[in-house]
Design a protein around this motif. Structure first.
Motif, short mmCIF file in Angstrom:
data_model
loop_
_atom_site.label_atom_id
_atom_site.label_comp_id
_atom_site.label_asym_id
_atom_site.label_seq_id
_atom_site.Cartn_x
_atom_site.Cartn_y
_atom_site.Cartn_z
N TYR A 280 75.76 38.20 52.81
CA TYR A 280 75.23 38.32 51.44
C TYR A 280 74.66 39.72 51.21
O TYR A 280 74.88 40.33 50.15
N VAL A 281 73.94 40.24 52.19
CA VAL A 281 73.37 41.59 52.06
C VAL A 281 74.49 42.62 51.93
O VAL A 281 74.43 43.54 51.10
N VAL A 282 75.53 42.47 52.76
CA VAL A 282 76.67 43.39 52.68
C VAL A 282 77.34 43.28 51.32
O VAL A 282 77.70 44.30 50.70
N LEU A 283 77.51 42.06 50.83
CA LEU A 283 78.12 41.85 49.52
C LEU A 283 77.26 42.46 48.41
O LEU A 283 77.78 43.10 47.50
N PHE A 284 75.95 42.27 48.50
CA PHE A 284 75.05 42.82 47.49
C PHE A 284 75.15 44.35 47.44
O PHE A 284 75.25 44.94 46.36
N LEU A 285 75.11 44.99 48.61
CA LEU A 285 75.18 46.45 48.63
C LEU A 285 76.53 46.95 48.11
O LEU A 285 76.60 47.95 47.38
N GLY A 286 77.62 46.26 48.50
CA GLY A 286 78.94 46.66 48.02
C GLY A 286 79.08 46.48 46.52
O GLY A 286 79.65 47.34 45.83
N THR A 287 78.55 45.36 46.00
CA THR A 287 78.61 45.12 44.56
C THR A 287 77.76 46.12 43.80
O THR A 287 78.16 46.61 42.72
N LEU A 288 76.60 46.45 44.33
CA LEU A 288 75.73 47.44 43.68
C LEU A 288 76.41 48.80 43.61
O LEU A 288 76.37 49.48 42.56
N LEU A 289 77.05 49.20 44.70
CA LEU A 289 77.75 50.48 44.71
C LEU A 289 78.91 50.48 43.72
O LEU A 289 79.11 51.45 42.96
N ALA A 290 79.68 49.38 43.69
CA ALA A 290 80.81 49.29 42.77
C ALA A 290 80.33 49.30 41.31
O ALA A 290 80.95 49.95 40.45
N ALA A 291 79.24 48.60 41.03
CA ALA A 291 78.71 48.57 39.66
C ALA A 291 78.25 49.95 39.23
O ALA A 291 78.49 50.37 38.09
N ALA A 292 77.60 50.68 40.13
CA ALA A 292 77.12 52.02 39.78
C ALA A 292 78.28 52.99 39.53
O ALA A 292 78.18 53.89 38.68
N LEU A 293 79.39 52.80 40.24
CA LEU A 293 80.53 53.69 40.08
C LEU A 293 81.41 53.34 38.89
O LEU A 293 81.97 54.23 38.22
N LEU A 294 81.55 52.05 38.59
CA LEU A 294 82.52 51.61 37.59
C LEU A 294 81.93 51.34 36.21
O LEU A 294 82.64 51.45 35.20
N ILE A 295 80.68 50.96 36.16
CA ILE A 295 80.08 50.59 34.88
C ILE A 295 79.20 51.73 34.38
O ILE A 295 78.14 52.01 34.96
N ASP A 296 79.63 52.36 33.32
CA ASP A 296 78.85 53.44 32.74
C ASP A 296 77.60 52.89 32.06
O ASP A 296 77.61 51.77 31.54
N THR A 297 76.55 53.68 32.07
CA THR A 297 75.29 53.23 31.49
C THR A 297 75.45 52.89 30.02
O THR A 297 74.87 51.91 29.52
#
Length: 365
Positions: A280-297
């Motif tokens: 879950y921690v690995v998934l959370f960090l991966g999802t956070l990184l993907a969200a920061a890269l793909l979703i513009d503010t």
């Protein structure tokens, strides 16, 4: 063998791992250094020879330590060893307290329950085993002397004739140490790496949810308490799904006492809980990184209809990870049955290849 060795009496110590899974790894590391430790701690005037071997893949459970010692005594006689020590991952009890070790002078055998030693099992077993060998070889007056001080040992219970000695842990701290030792012996890393298809399903679900604006709005509307509850429900549901789908629950029967079955099940639950928590921690960090890269503010602000902050990306990764964990249960159905069952504490895979290839398990304490 040197000339000095030829004039020294030889004592052969058998070291048996039962079952030949995790205990075999500990035994292999201990075998390489046990002769030197026995010379330093027991008797330097003896030529110590250490023989290692495997016990049964599925040792008898109903007889507890006595059954292990009986089987070990027969093995000692067959192999013509002077003394024999058994390392096991079975969680054993003396009365209602965890049993760490038990020695029998009459049978010239002793056993050590690795889980009862806690997390630092190799370090502790290095001190316990030479002490047990010395106790087995000592005369009656020597056996009355207290055993070497080991932190896990709370009390020593000796029979009237001092031939049978039990080393037990404390009731409270000993139980905590036993549970952590069971998780250590069950190797949660093996469960985590083995559930590869489950992790693929989890990441696939997370990738899909990351593109759904409705999920963004849900995360924004939910508070920290409800997000925590969703996370815990997701992790609990995944562990329960793995246990039920792959029949990991140990049932008491005539060969498995109810108390031992409960300990097995608790060890399985804790192992899977730790493995899923790490994933879950690995998934959370991966999802956070993907969200920061793909979703513009600006896109996030348009969906939320307010200014976006860094905490919004954390919340988004939080809810997506929780929902994806539930979806990962579907991926668990695709796992190889033997791979998943390796996470069950009472299950030990057949150790094919180790003996034939003369390979030594490696690892660190």
């Amino acid at each position: 063998m040197t000339d000095s060795d030829q004039h020294r009496p030889e004592i052969v110590v058998g070291l048996v791992a039962t079952p030949p899974d995790y205990p075999a790894r500990v035994a292999a590391l201990l075998t390489a250094e046990l002769a030197d430790r026995l010379a330093d701690q027991v008797d330097a005037d003896v030529l110590w020879t250490v023989r290692d071997g495997w016990g049964e893949v599925a040792p008898r459970r109903d007889g507890g330590a006595e059954a292990l010692l009986d089987d070990l005594a027969q093995r000692r006689t067959d192999e013509q060893w002077d003394v024999a020590i058994c390392l096991t991952d079975l969680p054993l009890h003396a009365g209602r307290v965890p049993l760490i070790a038990q020695s029998s002078v009459q049978r010239r055998t002793a056993m050590v329950s690795l889980p009862a030693l806690g997390l630092r099992q190799l370090r502790t077993v290095r001190a316990v085993v030479p002490n047990l060998v010395g106790q087995l070889l000592a005369d009656a007056s020597e056996r009355r002397r207290p055993a070497a001080r080991v932190g896990a040992v709370h009390r020593v219970i000796a029979a009237a004739d001092a031939g049978e000695v039990r080393y037990v842990a404390s009731r409270l701290i000993g139980r905590v140490r036993l549970l952590t030792g069971m998780v250590r012996a069950n190797r949660p890393g093996r469960a985590l790496l083995g559930l590869s298809k489950l992790l693929v399903g989890v990441f696939g679900t997370a990738a899909f949810a990351l593109t759904t604006s409705t999920i963004w709005q849900m995360g924004d509307a939910l508070g920290g308490l409800r997000l925590t509850i969703i996370m815990l429900l997701g992790l609990t549901g995944l562990v329960a799904w793995l246990i039920i789908t792959h029949d990991l629950w140990e049932k008491p029967d005539r060969d498995t006492p109810a108390e031992l079955a409960r300990m097995f099940n608790l060890g399985t639950i804790l192992t899977l809980a730790l493995a899923t928590a790490v994933s879950y921690v690995v998934l959370f960090l991966g999802t956070l990184l993907a969200a920061a890269l793909l979703i513009d503010t600006s896109v996030l602000e348009q969906t939320l209809q307010r200014p976006a902050h860094a905490t919004d990306y954390l919340t988004l990764a939080w809810i997506i990870s929780s929902l994806a964990t539930v979806g990962g249960a579907i991926g668990s159905e695709l796992e190889d049955e033997e791979t998943v069952r390796a996470a069950a504490y009472g299950h030990h895979p057949e150790p094919t290849g180790w003996r034939d290839d003369q390979k030594r398990p490696s690892g660190r304490d």
